[in-house]
Design a protein around this motif. Structure first.
Motif, PDB file in Angstrom:
ATOM      1  N   PRO A 198       1.481  20.301   7.845  1.00 58.06           N
ATOM      2  CA  PRO A 198       1.076  19.225   8.757  1.00 58.06           C
ATOM      3  C   PRO A 198       0.655  17.957   8.019  1.00 58.06           C
ATOM      4  N   PHE A 199       0.257  18.087   6.744  1.00 51.52           N
ATOM      5  CA  PHE A 199      -0.173  16.919   5.966  1.00 51.52           C
ATOM      6  C   PHE A 199       0.838  16.559   4.883  1.00 51.52           C
ATOM      7  N   GLY A 200       2.049  17.128   4.924  1.00 54.29           N
ATOM      8  CA  GLY A 200       3.041  16.870   3.891  1.00 54.29           C
ATOM      9  C   GLY A 200       2.728  17.669   2.636  1.00 54.29           C
ATOM     10  N   LYS A 238      -4.350   2.978  -7.959  1.00 51.55           N
ATOM     11  CA  LYS A 238      -4.898   2.729  -6.626  1.00 51.55           C
ATOM     12  C   LYS A 238      -4.629   3.899  -5.687  1.00 51.55           C
ATOM     13  N   ARG A 239      -3.453   4.528  -5.852  1.00 54.93           N
ATOM     14  CA  ARG A 239      -3.177   5.688  -5.003  1.00 54.93           C
ATOM     15  C   ARG A 239      -4.185   6.802  -5.307  1.00 54.93           C
ATOM     16  N   SER A 240      -4.442   7.031  -6.596  1.00 54.77           N
ATOM     17  CA  SER A 240      -5.365   8.117  -6.915  1.00 54.77           C
ATOM     18  C   SER A 240      -6.776   7.735  -6.485  1.00 54.77           C
ATOM     19  N   PRO A 299       2.901  14.441  -4.323  1.00 54.70           N
ATOM     20  CA  PRO A 299       2.022  13.297  -4.625  1.00 54.70           C
ATOM     21  C   PRO A 299       1.689  12.430  -3.417  1.00 54.70           C
ATOM     22  N   ARG A 300       2.530  12.441  -2.410  1.00 55.20           N
ATOM     23  CA  ARG A 300       2.253  11.605  -1.239  1.00 55.20           C
ATOM     24  C   ARG A 300       1.568  12.379  -0.117  1.00 55.20           C
ATOM     25  N   MET A 301       1.129  13.582  -0.390  1.00 53.08           N
ATOM     26  CA  MET A 301       0.453  14.363   0.648  1.00 53.08           C
ATOM     27  C   MET A 301      -0.703  13.542   1.222  1.00 53.08           C
ATOM     28  N   CYS A 302      -0.942  13.700   2.510  1.00 50.62           N
ATOM     29  CA  CYS A 302      -1.961  12.903   3.193  1.00 50.62           C
ATOM     30  C   CYS A 302      -3.295  12.929   2.428  1.00 50.62           C
ATOM     31  N   PRO A 303      -3.788  11.770   1.997  1.00 50.58           N
ATOM     32  CA  PRO A 303      -5.071  11.773   1.288  1.00 50.58           C
ATOM     33  C   PRO A 303      -6.255  12.019   2.222  1.00 50.58           C
ATOM     34  N   GLY A 358       6.562  14.103  10.334  1.00 52.25           N
ATOM     35  CA  GLY A 358       7.238  14.182   9.042  1.00 52.25           C
ATOM     36  C   GLY A 358       7.256  12.799   8.443  1.00 52.25           C
ATOM     37  N   SER A 359       8.138  12.579   7.505  1.00 52.98           N
ATOM     38  CA  SER A 359       8.109  11.274   6.854  1.00 52.98           C
ATOM     39  C   SER A 359       9.448  10.944   6.195  1.00 52.98           C
ATOM     40  N   PHE A 360       9.713   9.634   6.073  1.00 47.42           N
ATOM     41  CA  PHE A 360      10.977   9.168   5.485  1.00 47.42           C
ATOM     42  C   PHE A 360      10.824   8.903   3.990  1.00 47.42           C
ATOM     43  N   ARG A 361      11.975   8.923   3.307  1.00 53.26           N
ATOM     44  CA  ARG A 361      12.057   8.439   1.935  1.00 53.26           C
ATOM     45  C   ARG A 361      13.412   7.738   1.793  1.00 53.26           C
ATOM     46  N   GLU A 362      13.579   7.021   0.658  1.00 49.85           N
ATOM     47  CA  GLU A 362      14.879   6.435   0.336  1.00 49.85           C
ATOM     48  C   GLU A 362      15.301   6.987  -1.017  1.00 49.85           C
ATOM     49  N   VAL A 367      -4.961   2.994  10.644  1.00 50.86           N
ATOM     50  CA  VAL A 367      -3.711   3.317  11.355  1.00 50.86           C
ATOM     51  C   VAL A 367      -3.330   4.777  11.133  1.00 50.86           C
ATOM     52  N   ALA A 368      -3.446   5.243   9.843  1.00 53.74           N
ATOM     53  CA  ALA A 368      -3.002   6.606   9.519  1.00 53.74           C
ATOM     54  C   ALA A 368      -3.908   7.669  10.125  1.00 53.74           C
ATOM     55  N   SER A 369      -5.176   7.315  10.373  1.00 53.34           N
ATOM     56  CA  SER A 369      -6.113   8.360  10.814  1.00 53.34           C
ATOM     57  C   SER A 369      -6.363   8.375  12.318  1.00 53.34           C
ATOM     58  N   PHE A 370      -6.134   7.253  12.992  1.00 56.84           N
ATOM     59  CA  PHE A 370      -6.636   7.108  14.357  1.00 56.84           C
ATOM     60  C   PHE A 370      -5.982   8.067  15.360  1.00 56.84           C
ATOM     61  N   SER A 375       0.819  -1.208   0.000  1.00 62.81           N
ATOM     62  CA  SER A 375       0.000   0.000   0.000  1.00 62.81           C
ATOM     63  C   SER A 375       0.851   1.254   0.000  1.00 62.81           C
ATOM     64  N   LEU A 376       2.009   1.201   0.640  1.00 64.72           N
ATOM     65  CA  LEU A 376       2.796   2.430   0.710  1.00 64.72           C
ATOM     66  C   LEU A 376       3.904   2.498  -0.325  1.00 64.72           C
ATOM     67  N   LYS A 377       4.282   1.369  -0.900  1.00 59.76           N
ATOM     68  CA  LYS A 377       5.430   1.430  -1.802  1.00 59.76           C
ATOM     69  C   LYS A 377       5.066   1.109  -3.242  1.00 59.76           C
ATOM     70  N   PHE A 384      14.612  12.560   5.482  1.00 56.37           N
ATOM     71  CA  PHE A 384      13.472  12.867   6.355  1.00 56.37           C
ATOM     72  C   PHE A 384      13.075  14.313   6.115  1.00 56.37           C
ATOM     73  N   TRP A 385      11.786  14.566   5.901  1.00 62.34           N
ATOM     74  CA  TRP A 385      11.295  15.951   5.944  1.00 62.34           C
ATOM     75  C   TRP A 385      10.475  16.063   7.224  1.00 62.34           C
ATOM     76  N   SER A 386      10.415  17.243   7.788  1.00 64.99           N
ATOM     77  CA  SER A 386       9.683  17.334   9.053  1.00 64.99           C
ATOM     78  C   SER A 386       8.969  18.671   9.187  1.00 64.99           C
TER      79      SER A 386
HETATM   80  C1  HEM Z   1      -4.988  15.591  11.514  1.00 66.17           C
HETATM   81  C2  HEM Z   1      -4.947  14.379  10.999  1.00 66.17           C
HETATM   82  C3  HEM Z   1      -3.884  13.870  10.048  1.00 66.17           C
HETATM   83  C4  HEM Z   1      -2.597  14.309   9.867  1.00 66.17           C
HETATM   84  C5  HEM Z   1      -1.860  15.454  10.583  1.00 66.17           C
HETATM   85  C6  HEM Z   1      -2.010  13.476   8.822  1.00 66.17           C
HETATM   86  C7  HEM Z   1      -0.719  13.628   8.321  1.00 66.17           C
HETATM   87  C8  HEM Z   1      -0.139  12.793   7.377  1.00 66.17           C
HETATM   88  C9  HEM Z   1       1.223  12.898   6.920  1.00 66.17           C
HETATM   89  C10 HEM Z   1       2.252  13.955   7.371  1.00 66.17           C
HETATM   90  C11 HEM Z   1       1.430  11.897   6.018  1.00 66.17           C
HETATM   91  C12 HEM Z   1       2.746  11.537   5.334  1.00 66.17           C
HETATM   92  C13 HEM Z   1       2.967  12.249   4.053  1.00 66.17           C
HETATM   93  C14 HEM Z   1       4.330  11.875   3.493  1.00 66.17           C
HETATM   94  O1  HEM Z   1       4.695  10.682   3.470  1.00 66.17           O
HETATM   95  O2  HEM Z   1       5.071  12.779   3.076  1.00 66.17           O
HETATM   96  C15 HEM Z   1       0.176  11.147   5.908  1.00 66.17           C
HETATM   97  C16 HEM Z   1      -0.008  10.047   5.078  1.00 66.17           C
HETATM   98  C17 HEM Z   1      -1.204   9.347   4.998  1.00 66.17           C
HETATM   99  N1  HEM Z   1      -2.398   9.653   5.620  1.00 66.17           N
HETATM  100 FE1  HEM Z   1      -2.724  11.160   6.911  1.00 66.17          FE
HETATM  101  N2  HEM Z   1      -2.944  12.557   8.411  1.00 66.17           N
HETATM  102  C18 HEM Z   1      -4.109  12.769   9.127  1.00 66.17           C
HETATM  103  C19 HEM Z   1      -5.314  12.099   8.969  1.00 66.17           C
HETATM  104  C20 HEM Z   1      -5.557  11.097   8.056  1.00 66.17           C
HETATM  105  C21 HEM Z   1      -6.851  10.490   7.823  1.00 66.17           C
HETATM  106  C22 HEM Z   1      -8.157  10.916   8.508  1.00 66.17           C
HETATM  107  C23 HEM Z   1      -6.677   9.505   6.875  1.00 66.17           C
HETATM  108  C24 HEM Z   1      -7.684   8.570   6.253  1.00 66.17           C
HETATM  109  C25 HEM Z   1      -8.982   8.709   6.293  1.00 66.17           C
HETATM  110  C26 HEM Z   1      -5.258   9.517   6.522  1.00 66.17           C
HETATM  111  C27 HEM Z   1      -4.677   8.668   5.594  1.00 66.17           C
HETATM  112  C28 HEM Z   1      -3.345   8.710   5.231  1.00 66.17           C
HETATM  113  C29 HEM Z   1      -2.728   7.741   4.312  1.00 66.17           C
HETATM  114  C30 HEM Z   1      -3.433   6.536   3.663  1.00 66.17           C
HETATM  115  C31 HEM Z   1      -1.381   8.141   4.161  1.00 66.17           C
HETATM  116  C32 HEM Z   1      -0.300   7.479   3.299  1.00 66.17           C
HETATM  117  C33 HEM Z   1      -0.301   8.149   1.934  1.00 66.17           C
HETATM  118  C34 HEM Z   1       0.827   7.701   1.008  1.00 66.17           C
HETATM  119  O3  HEM Z   1       1.862   7.207   1.467  1.00 66.17           O
HETATM  120  O4  HEM Z   1       0.688   7.903  -0.212  1.00 66.17           O
HETATM  121  N3  HEM Z   1      -4.624  10.500   7.251  1.00 66.17           N
HETATM  122  N4  HEM Z   1      -0.756  11.725   6.734  1.00 66.17           N
END
Ligand code: HEM
Length: 445
Positions: free
Chosen positions: A384-386, A98-100, A389-393, A325-329, A254-257, A90-92, A348-350
């Protein structure tokens, strides 16, 4: 080759200890001052790593995705996440389609229809758990709301027993996710592995059942995110497998909780601490409430009016960002700011190199929602969301959840912190150490 300035720290240990003791914010600030405000090298988790700093560093990393860099997660985290398949696929190696797709089902147009449901659930949650003049702990309650809401929106789960069958093992997973990876009976890690298996089994049961229902009912619209995943096909007309769908759902859970629960908790903390901000949010939210009947639920138009409240929430995301922040290679050697970053290094970006940098945010520790008025912060400084293309969806989902929850809380209560100087600690996200106990004061007192 000129490598970025910095140190790889102690043999084997690298700079892990410094990073853990100082915390990411101070670790980064110190090294930006000592070595370079653009990029420095260190060694964390046994890896040679370049920390990219400042707006330029963020911009460079966000726009180099898949050209110079690819996603990377530390081995310890991959193991702790317990979902190697999710991490790998899912991440790599996930296809562009599927990402879009994930971005598609979480974009504003797709989420609009769920706002009344979010509101109804927030009302019910407050009615059941938040009583006037009582002290409640905000963090555990916002976690409950976040999980119930995700179960409902992702999979239409409403039966509390069914939700509990997922929530209990999921809590074992999140509690053990960042523990020492010692797989012995009684350890948090061991419980997390067992919990992970139970979550996976329960999800597979739900997905198989829904696939059957969909085939029988000929549903085509997709009533929730699970149905949408079951109905989408790729360029070859192939449906997603049950395993891919469960990976996506686990990934989203996991990403949202912790992130979204931490965001809700932090903004309520600031509202409890800053009466002038609370008053402004209250004024805005009551104008919206008064424009509607008591039973009418919130709509997209109402959310669009919550301008000050969203600025306050963004200021909270700036000062207490839920994700660090988040890692890359790196997939090839390249040059940045005159330094060579070799192939195979991690980056790492932060949020920490810009969010509290006085160059971008004057008087950076001050809580000031007006920073987001007009054109707002300069590009790539508030992340806060990056970005790229990988910005938090899930950023729109998070925005809606936070605003709907703020609306319902301020409409009913003023908040008074029970522990005025409660410390913030880092789990996966920053949280008040005792879960933010607050006294709920009804309006008119
Ligand atoms: C305030 C709440 C949230 C924050 C601050 C946040 C922040 C982030 C950040 C910083 C990333 C990493 C971007 C990167 O790798 O450069 C990320 C990735 C991700 N987030 Fe969020 N997130 C939040 C909520 C959510 C929610 C509610 C969902 C789903 C409903 C979600 C789903 C994901 C997914 C699936 C990824 C991986 C995307 C990828 O690698 O392409 N996040 N998030």
């Amino acid at each position: 080759k000129t490598l970025p300035p910095g140190t790889s720290g102690w043999p084997l240990l690298g700079e892990n200890m410094e990073f853990a003791l100082l915390g990411p914010q101070k670790f980064i600030k110190d090294r930006m001052e000592k070595y370079s405000p653009e990029v420095f090298q260190t060694s964390i988790m046994g890896e040679k790593m370049a920390f990219f700093c400042g707006a330029q560093g963020n911009k460079f990393l966000f726009s180099s995705e898949n050209k110079l860099l690819t996603s990377w997660w530390p081995q310890s985290m991959k193991k702790a996440l317990l979902f190697p398949e999710f991490v790998e696929s899912s991440l790599k190696e996930v296809s562009a389609l599927k990402r879009s797709f994930l971005h598609d089902i979480l974009k504003p147009e797709a989420l609009k229809q769920y706002i009344p449901l979010m509101d109804a659930m927030a009302r019910e949650h407050l009615h059941e758990n938040w009583d006037s003049n009582r002290v409640v702990k905000v963090f555990p309650l916002s976690k409950k709301y976040t999980f119930d809401l995700a179960c409902r929106l992702f999979m239409s789960l409403v039966d509390p027993e069914e939700i509990k069958r997922l929530a209990d093992p999921f809590t074992l997973v999140t509690n053990g996710m960042f523990s020492m990876p010692i797989d012995l009976p009684g350890t948090a890690y061991n419980r997390a592995i067992k919990g992970g298996k139970m979550v996976r089994d329960e999800l597979m049961r739900i997905i198989t059942q829904r696939r059957k229902e969909l085939t029988e009912s000929q549903e085509t619209a997709g009533r929730d995110l699970l149905s949408k995943m079951l109905l989408v096909t790729d360029e070859d007309g192939q449906f997603m497998s049950e395993m891919e769908i469960s990976n996506n759902i686990i990934g989203m859970l996991v990403a949202s909780f912790e992130t979204t629960s931490s965001a809700v908790t932090s903004v309520l903390k600031y509202l409890a601490e800053l009466p002038h901000v609370y008053d402004e949010v209250y004024r805005e939210q009551m104008a919206i409430a008064k424009s509607k009947g008591a039973e009418d639920l919130l709509t997209w138009e109402d959310i669009e009016k919550m301008k000050y409240s969203w600025n306050a929430a963004r200021e909270s995301l700036r000062l207490t960002p839920p994700a660090q922040g988040s890692f890359r290679e790196t997939i090839t050697d390249f040059t940045y700011a005159g330094f060579t970053i070799p192939k195979g290094w991690k980056t790492f970006w932060s949020v920490h190199s810009t969010h509290k940098n006085p160059k971008h945010f004057s008087d950076p520790e001050k809580f000031d929602p007006s920073r987001f008025e007009g054109s707002g912060p300069a590009p790539f400084t508030f992340v806060p969301f990056g970005g790229g293309p990988r910005m938090c969806p899930g950023k729109e989902y998070a925005r809606l959840e936070v605003l709907v929850f703020m609306h319902n809380v301020v409409k009913r209560f003023k908040l008074e912190k029970d522990i005025p100087d409660e410390k913030i600690v880092f789990h996966a996200s920053p949280v008040p150490v005792y879960g933010l106990p607050v006294r709920l004061l009804p309006h008119g007192n």
